[in-house]
Write a protein that holds these residues in place. Structure first.
Motif, short mmCIF file in Angstrom:
data_model
loop_
_atom_site.label_atom_id
_atom_site.label_comp_id
_atom_site.label_asym_id
_atom_site.label_seq_id
_atom_site.Cartn_x
_atom_site.Cartn_y
_atom_site.Cartn_z
N GLY A 102 0.82 -1.21 0.00
CA GLY A 102 0.00 0.00 0.00
C GLY A 102 0.86 1.26 0.00
N GLU A 103 1.89 1.26 0.84
CA GLU A 103 2.79 2.42 0.89
C GLU A 103 3.57 2.55 -0.43
OE1 GLU A 103 5.31 2.47 4.35
OE2 GLU A 103 3.58 2.40 5.70
N PHE A 104 4.00 1.43 -0.98
CA PHE A 104 4.76 1.48 -2.22
C PHE A 104 3.91 2.05 -3.36
CE2 PHE A 104 5.91 -0.46 -6.31
CZ PHE A 104 7.16 0.13 -6.48
N PHE A 105 2.72 1.48 -3.56
CA PHE A 105 1.87 1.97 -4.65
C PHE A 105 1.39 3.39 -4.39
CE2 PHE A 105 1.62 -2.55 -5.80
CZ PHE A 105 1.95 -2.44 -7.13
N GLY A 106 1.20 3.75 -3.12
CA GLY A 106 0.85 5.12 -2.79
C GLY A 106 1.98 6.08 -3.15
N MET A 107 3.22 5.66 -2.89
CA MET A 107 4.37 6.48 -3.22
C MET A 107 4.49 6.63 -4.74
SD MET A 107 8.39 5.86 -2.18
CE MET A 107 8.40 4.21 -2.88
N VAL A 108 4.28 5.54 -5.47
CA VAL A 108 4.34 5.61 -6.93
C VAL A 108 3.28 6.58 -7.45
CG1 VAL A 108 3.95 4.30 -9.06
CG2 VAL A 108 5.36 3.33 -7.24
N LYS A 109 2.09 6.50 -6.89
CA LYS A 109 0.99 7.39 -7.32
C LYS A 109 1.32 8.85 -7.00
CE LYS A 109 -3.98 7.90 -6.67
NZ LYS A 109 -5.16 7.38 -5.97
N THR A 110 1.82 9.11 -5.79
CA THR A 110 2.15 10.47 -5.38
C THR A 110 3.27 11.05 -6.24
OG1 THR A 110 1.47 10.02 -3.11
CG2 THR A 110 2.96 11.88 -3.45
N GLU A 139 3.18 14.27 -8.75
CA GLU A 139 4.12 15.39 -8.59
C GLU A 139 4.83 15.74 -9.90
OE1 GLU A 139 6.97 14.35 -5.57
OE2 GLU A 139 5.47 14.35 -3.98
N HIS A 140 5.12 14.70 -10.68
CA HIS A 140 5.90 14.91 -11.90
C HIS A 140 5.07 14.78 -13.18
CE1 HIS A 140 9.62 15.08 -9.61
NE2 HIS A 140 9.14 14.09 -8.89
N LYS A 141 3.75 14.66 -12.98
CA LYS A 141 2.82 14.52 -14.11
C LYS A 141 3.20 13.36 -15.02
CE LYS A 141 1.27 19.31 -14.18
NZ LYS A 141 1.88 19.88 -13.02
N LEU A 142 3.48 12.22 -14.37
CA LEU A 142 3.83 10.99 -15.09
C LEU A 142 2.97 9.86 -14.55
CD1 LEU A 142 7.73 11.18 -14.86
CD2 LEU A 142 6.37 11.49 -16.93
N ASN A 143 2.50 9.00 -15.43
CA ASN A 143 1.80 7.81 -15.00
C ASN A 143 2.83 6.68 -14.92
OD1 ASN A 143 0.22 5.59 -14.53
ND2 ASN A 143 -1.09 5.86 -16.32
N LEU A 144 3.46 6.58 -13.76
CA LEU A 144 4.56 5.64 -13.58
C LEU A 144 4.11 4.18 -13.76
CD1 LEU A 144 6.26 7.34 -10.50
CD2 LEU A 144 6.82 7.61 -12.92
N LEU A 145 2.88 3.88 -13.37
CA LEU A 145 2.40 2.51 -13.51
C LEU A 145 2.18 2.11 -14.96
CD1 LEU A 145 -0.01 2.22 -10.46
CD2 LEU A 145 2.30 1.30 -10.70
N SER A 146 2.07 3.11 -15.84
CA SER A 146 1.89 2.78 -17.26
C SER A 146 3.19 2.25 -17.87
CB SER A 146 1.40 4.01 -18.04
OG SER A 146 2.44 4.97 -18.17
N ILE A 204 4.79 -0.16 -16.72
CA ILE A 204 4.86 -1.59 -16.37
C ILE A 204 3.72 -2.34 -17.04
CG2 ILE A 204 4.77 -3.23 -14.45
CD1 ILE A 204 5.67 -0.80 -12.67
N SER A 205 4.04 -3.47 -17.65
CA SER A 205 3.01 -4.33 -18.22
C SER A 205 2.61 -5.36 -17.16
CB SER A 205 3.54 -5.04 -19.46
OG SER A 205 2.61 -6.02 -19.87
N PHE A 206 1.48 -5.11 -16.51
CA PHE A 206 1.05 -6.02 -15.45
C PHE A 206 0.70 -7.42 -15.96
CE2 PHE A 206 0.90 -2.00 -13.27
CZ PHE A 206 1.43 -2.34 -12.03
#
Length: 76
Positions: free
Chosen positions: A47-55, A59-66, A68-70
């Motif tokens: 939860g903290e990890f994905f929250g950090m990725v989202k935050t 902040e940088h206007k990037l979709n970091l999860l995009s 990664i190919s889940f």
């Protein structure tokens, strides 16, 4: 050079996660009632990890999860 820094930190993180997983398994195998407690620790971590990725992404206007190919991850 910069990409090597990413590799280095991910390798360190992976080593720590591997050890945490091994310790978690050992704890649960020795005491099955600790499964819920250990599971909650992993839930908090993810939860903290994905929250950090989202935050950081916001902040940088990037979709970091995009990046990664889940579906590829779940095939492993």
């Amino acid at each position: 050079m910069e990409e090597q820094k990413v590799d280095h930190h991910l390798q360190q993180a992976f080593a720590h996660l591997r050890e945490a997983l091994n310790v978690s398994i050992a704890i649960v195998l020795n005491n099955h009632t600790s499964k819920e407690q250990i599971g909650k620790k992993w839930e908090v971590f993810f939860g903290e990890f994905f929250g950090m990725v989202k935050t950081k992404g916001k902040e940088h206007k990037l979709n970091l999860l995009s990046w990664i190919s889940f579906p590829k991850i779940w095939r492993w």
